[in-house]
Design a protein around this motif. Structure first.
Motif, PDB file in Angstrom:
ATOM      1  N   GLY A 146       0.804  -1.225   0.000  1.00 48.66           N
ATOM      2  CA  GLY A 146       0.000   0.000   0.000  1.00 48.66           C
ATOM      3  C   GLY A 146       0.833   1.269   0.000  1.00 48.66           C
ATOM      4  O   GLY A 146       0.435   2.278   0.580  1.00 48.66           O
ATOM      5  N   SER A 147       2.011   1.242  -0.633  1.00 56.37           N
ATOM      6  CA  SER A 147       2.868   2.437  -0.665  1.00 56.37           C
ATOM      7  C   SER A 147       2.226   3.575  -1.444  1.00 56.37           C
ATOM      8  O   SER A 147       1.365   3.352  -2.297  1.00 56.37           O
ATOM      9  CB  SER A 147       4.198   2.115  -1.348  1.00 56.37           C
ATOM     10  OG  SER A 147       4.945   1.237  -0.575  1.00 56.37           O
ATOM     11  N   GLY A 148       2.690   4.778  -1.178  1.00 53.77           N
ATOM     12  CA  GLY A 148       2.229   5.952  -1.920  1.00 53.77           C
ATOM     13  C   GLY A 148       3.150   6.233  -3.102  1.00 53.77           C
ATOM     14  O   GLY A 148       3.963   5.386  -3.490  1.00 53.77           O
ATOM     15  N   ILE A 149       3.027   7.447  -3.642  1.00 54.68           N
ATOM     16  CA  ILE A 149       3.774   7.799  -4.864  1.00 54.68           C
ATOM     17  C   ILE A 149       5.278   7.598  -4.679  1.00 54.68           C
ATOM     18  O   ILE A 149       5.946   6.978  -5.511  1.00 54.68           O
ATOM     19  CB  ILE A 149       3.500   9.275  -5.252  1.00 54.68           C
ATOM     20  CG1 ILE A 149       2.015   9.459  -5.568  1.00 54.68           C
ATOM     21  CG2 ILE A 149       4.361   9.702  -6.439  1.00 54.68           C
ATOM     22  CD1 ILE A 149       1.598  10.898  -5.763  1.00 54.68           C
ATOM     23  N   GLU A 292       4.465   7.131   9.448  1.00 53.66           N
ATOM     24  CA  GLU A 292       3.819   6.237   8.475  1.00 53.66           C
ATOM     25  C   GLU A 292       2.879   7.051   7.598  1.00 53.66           C
ATOM     26  O   GLU A 292       2.135   7.900   8.114  1.00 53.66           O
ATOM     27  CB  GLU A 292       2.981   5.194   9.214  1.00 53.66           C
ATOM     28  CG  GLU A 292       3.737   3.933   9.528  1.00 53.66           C
ATOM     29  CD  GLU A 292       2.836   2.984  10.284  1.00 53.66           C
ATOM     30  OE1 GLU A 292       1.661   2.810   9.868  1.00 53.66           O
ATOM     31  OE2 GLU A 292       3.291   2.443  11.297  1.00 53.66           O
ATOM     32  N   LEU A 293       2.882   6.741   6.310  1.00 58.15           N
ATOM     33  CA  LEU A 293       2.067   7.505   5.365  1.00 58.15           C
ATOM     34  C   LEU A 293       0.587   7.498   5.776  1.00 58.15           C
ATOM     35  O   LEU A 293      -0.063   8.546   5.819  1.00 58.15           O
ATOM     36  CB  LEU A 293       2.252   6.927   3.959  1.00 58.15           C
ATOM     37  CG  LEU A 293       1.455   7.574   2.844  1.00 58.15           C
ATOM     38  CD1 LEU A 293       1.828   9.045   2.699  1.00 58.15           C
ATOM     39  CD2 LEU A 293       1.683   6.842   1.524  1.00 58.15           C
ATOM     40  N   GLY A 294       0.050   6.319   6.103  1.00 60.75           N
ATOM     41  CA  GLY A 294      -1.374   6.195   6.450  1.00 60.75           C
ATOM     42  C   GLY A 294      -1.724   7.054   7.667  1.00 60.75           C
ATOM     43  O   GLY A 294      -2.783   7.691   7.706  1.00 60.75           O
ATOM     44  N   ALA A 298      -4.221  10.312   7.883  1.00 56.60           N
ATOM     45  CA  ALA A 298      -5.334  10.419   8.831  1.00 56.60           C
ATOM     46  C   ALA A 298      -5.239  11.744   9.598  1.00 56.60           C
ATOM     47  O   ALA A 298      -6.249  12.437   9.814  1.00 56.60           O
ATOM     48  CB  ALA A 298      -5.317   9.236   9.794  1.00 56.60           C
ATOM     49  N   LEU A 299      -4.017  12.109   9.979  1.00 50.56           N
ATOM     50  CA  LEU A 299      -3.826  13.361  10.710  1.00 50.56           C
ATOM     51  C   LEU A 299      -4.196  14.556   9.822  1.00 50.56           C
ATOM     52  O   LEU A 299      -4.857  15.505  10.276  1.00 50.56           O
ATOM     53  CB  LEU A 299      -2.360  13.455  11.175  1.00 50.56           C
ATOM     54  CG  LEU A 299      -1.924  14.747  11.854  1.00 50.56           C
ATOM     55  CD1 LEU A 299      -2.817  15.081  13.051  1.00 50.56           C
ATOM     56  CD2 LEU A 299      -0.479  14.648  12.319  1.00 50.56           C
ATOM     57  N   LEU A 300      -3.816  14.478   8.552  1.00 52.89           N
ATOM     58  CA  LEU A 300      -4.135  15.581   7.630  1.00 52.89           C
ATOM     59  C   LEU A 300      -5.653  15.717   7.466  1.00 52.89           C
ATOM     60  O   LEU A 300      -6.179  16.837   7.424  1.00 52.89           O
ATOM     61  CB  LEU A 300      -3.462  15.351   6.271  1.00 52.89           C
ATOM     62  CG  LEU A 300      -3.720  16.454   5.243  1.00 52.89           C
ATOM     63  CD1 LEU A 300      -3.162  17.800   5.732  1.00 52.89           C
ATOM     64  CD2 LEU A 300      -3.089  16.100   3.899  1.00 52.89           C
ATOM     65  N   CYS A 350      -4.543  12.520  23.634  1.00 52.84           N
ATOM     66  CA  CYS A 350      -4.372  13.323  22.424  1.00 52.84           C
ATOM     67  C   CYS A 350      -3.322  12.685  21.500  1.00 52.84           C
ATOM     68  O   CYS A 350      -2.698  13.364  20.721  1.00 52.84           O
ATOM     69  CB  CYS A 350      -3.969  14.755  22.772  1.00 52.84           C
ATOM     70  SG  CYS A 350      -2.336  14.861  23.481  1.00 52.84           S
ATOM     71  N   THR A 351      -3.126  11.391  21.632  1.00 54.82           N
ATOM     72  CA  THR A 351      -2.060  10.779  20.858  1.00 54.82           C
ATOM     73  C   THR A 351      -2.602  10.082  19.622  1.00 54.82           C
ATOM     74  O   THR A 351      -3.480   9.235  19.724  1.00 54.82           O
ATOM     75  CB  THR A 351      -1.292   9.769  21.741  1.00 54.82           C
ATOM     76  OG1 THR A 351      -0.782  10.507  22.841  1.00 54.82           O
ATOM     77  CG2 THR A 351      -0.146   9.143  20.997  1.00 54.82           C
ATOM     78  N   THR A 352      -2.082  10.471  18.486  1.00 54.94           N
ATOM     79  CA  THR A 352      -2.486   9.847  17.231  1.00 54.94           C
ATOM     80  C   THR A 352      -1.571   8.689  16.887  1.00 54.94           C
ATOM     81  O   THR A 352      -1.972   7.720  16.288  1.00 54.94           O
ATOM     82  CB  THR A 352      -2.456  10.890  16.105  1.00 54.94           C
ATOM     83  OG1 THR A 352      -3.378  11.903  16.456  1.00 54.94           O
ATOM     84  CG2 THR A 352      -2.860  10.298  14.772  1.00 54.94           C
ATOM     85  N   SER A 353      -0.265   8.809  17.290  1.00 53.88           N
ATOM     86  CA  SER A 353       0.706   7.785  16.886  1.00 53.88           C
ATOM     87  C   SER A 353       0.504   6.481  17.621  1.00 53.88           C
ATOM     88  O   SER A 353      -0.121   6.444  18.641  1.00 53.88           O
ATOM     89  CB  SER A 353       2.125   8.264  17.098  1.00 53.88           C
ATOM     90  OG  SER A 353       2.297   8.620  18.436  1.00 53.88           O
TER      91      SER A 353
END
Ligand code: ATP
Length: 353
Positions: A146-149, A292-294, A298-300, A350-353
């Motif tokens: 599932g890599s990105g560009i 990690e890209l994913g 999600a954060l964006l 508040c942790t996303t990671s």
């Protein structure tokens, strides 16, 4: 499927392939004894001889001591290098072998040894014999993860490591052409049984590729995809750098507590550029390596929503940590700073990671 009729690589082709490195002072050829790297050594030796000038060539074989035949294979490379008039060294991997992840540890040790050998030989470059088939397998492997560009660009023709350039001059050449080259020159090579061992991912993908090729998803097309994506990736990288300079005009750099970027200006950028800027700053500021890209995506997505709502009364502030960085959105400013040390217990919340 379009059948590829194997063709030996000609001297003229070799001249074109190696031309970018004509002015290098010296080059280390990484030769395992397998067909690709033996063909590279043979072609580079012919190229160098025909030129009567150009870089000094040094052949290096790393003996990982993982298979009983490895020492014999290294000796065979030394013998052929001698016949071609090239100096050769065998370097042994003497570290204790890890209990798992041996291929990755062997690769890491190999590149460290090759870089060391290059420094010792006064070489600016190490050549490896990665082929179009290796490139296609890398694309497939990255697709399956599932890599990105950027990931799908697969291997670059040239990368830097420890001050030494790692170059892959045969990245556009089919493995079958290298084997045809050796057949024509009646040169023998080693066959590593792990290259067809189905316990490893690459051999499994290699088998799968035979079927995929029937549908047109063949090595030339996959390698072409990587090349096209590399062009696009480079263009996007330039755009991201331009956007970063533009955002810097709207405030201080995003680490600055009193500054930060104008969040609306950030949100007006194309999503791919926003993502690249976020990844870049997480990497610069965070202490846990690349995000990690994913997770960055999600954060964006969260940030985009929060920025859209931030003009409305009572809009909450946003604080998230990812990859050792703290991302905050507060009063229209976006900041990325080093994350405070983690609390041992309790609910941070508040942790996303
Ligand atoms: N033990 C080694 N010593 C020196 N160079 C190596 C060694 N193993 C790999 N390399 C370099 O890295 C490249 C890619 O490695 P990879 O494992 O894919 O190839 P390989 O199976 O060793 O076979 P080949 O020599 O045919 O490429 C090789 O072409 C070679 O240039």
């Amino acid at each position: 499927m379009r059948d590829h009729q194997p063709q030996p690589v000609s001297l003229q082709q070799a001249r074109r392939l190696f031309a970018p490195w004509l002015d290098a002072p010296a080059i280390v050829l990484a030769v395992s004894g397998g067909p690709d790297s033996v063909a590279m050594m043979w072609l580079a030796a012919r190229w160098r001889r025909a030129l009567k000038r150009g870089p000094a060539l040094h052949v290096v074989t790393v003996d990982h001591r993982l298979r009983p035949a490895s020492a014999q294979e290294a000796r065979a490379v030394k013998k052929l290098a001698g016949e071609l008039g090239l100096p050769h060294r065998t370097l042994r991997w003497t570290d204790d072998k890890p209990s798992s992840g041996v291929p990755a540890a062997a690769r890491e040790a190999r590149y460290a040894l090759l870089a060391k050998a290059a420094r010792r030989a006064g070489a600016s470059h190490v050549f490896t014999a990665h082929t179009r088939d290796d490139q296609a397998e890398t694309v497939l492997m990255r697709l399956s993860r599932g890599s990105g560009i950027t990931g799908l660009c697969a291997m670059a023709p040239q990368t830097e490591r420890d001050g030494i350039m790692l170059a892959r001059p045969l990245l556009e050449i089919a493995k079958a052409d290298l084997i045809a080259t050796l057949d024509k020159a009646a040169i023998d090579f080693a066959v590593d049984p792990s290259n067809s061992d189905p316990r490893f991912t690459r051999p499994r993908l290699r088998r799968l590729m035979v079927e995929l090729a029937e549908e047109g998803c063949d090595a030339p097309n996959l390698a072409r995809l990587a090349q096209r994506l590399r062009r696009a990736d480079q263009a996007l990288q330039l755009m991201a750098e331009g956007a970063e300079r533009f955002l810097a005009l709207t405030g201080a750099d995003p680490r600055d507590r009193r500054g930060g970027w104008d969040a609306q200006g950030f949100a007006a950028l194309p999503a791919e550029i926003q993502l690249r800027l976020l990844l870049r700053w997480l990497d610069r500021v965070g202490i846990e390596g690349p995000a990690e890209l994913g997770k960055a995506e999600a954060l964006l997505a969260e940030l985009t929503e929060a920025i859209a709502a931030s003009g409305k009364p009572g809009a909450p502030r946003m604080r998230r940590t990812l990859a050792g960085a703290l991302v905050t959105l507060d009063r229209g400013r976006l900041r990325v700073e080093p994350a405070p040390p983690r609390r041992q217990s309790g609910r941070g919340g508040c942790t996303t990671s």
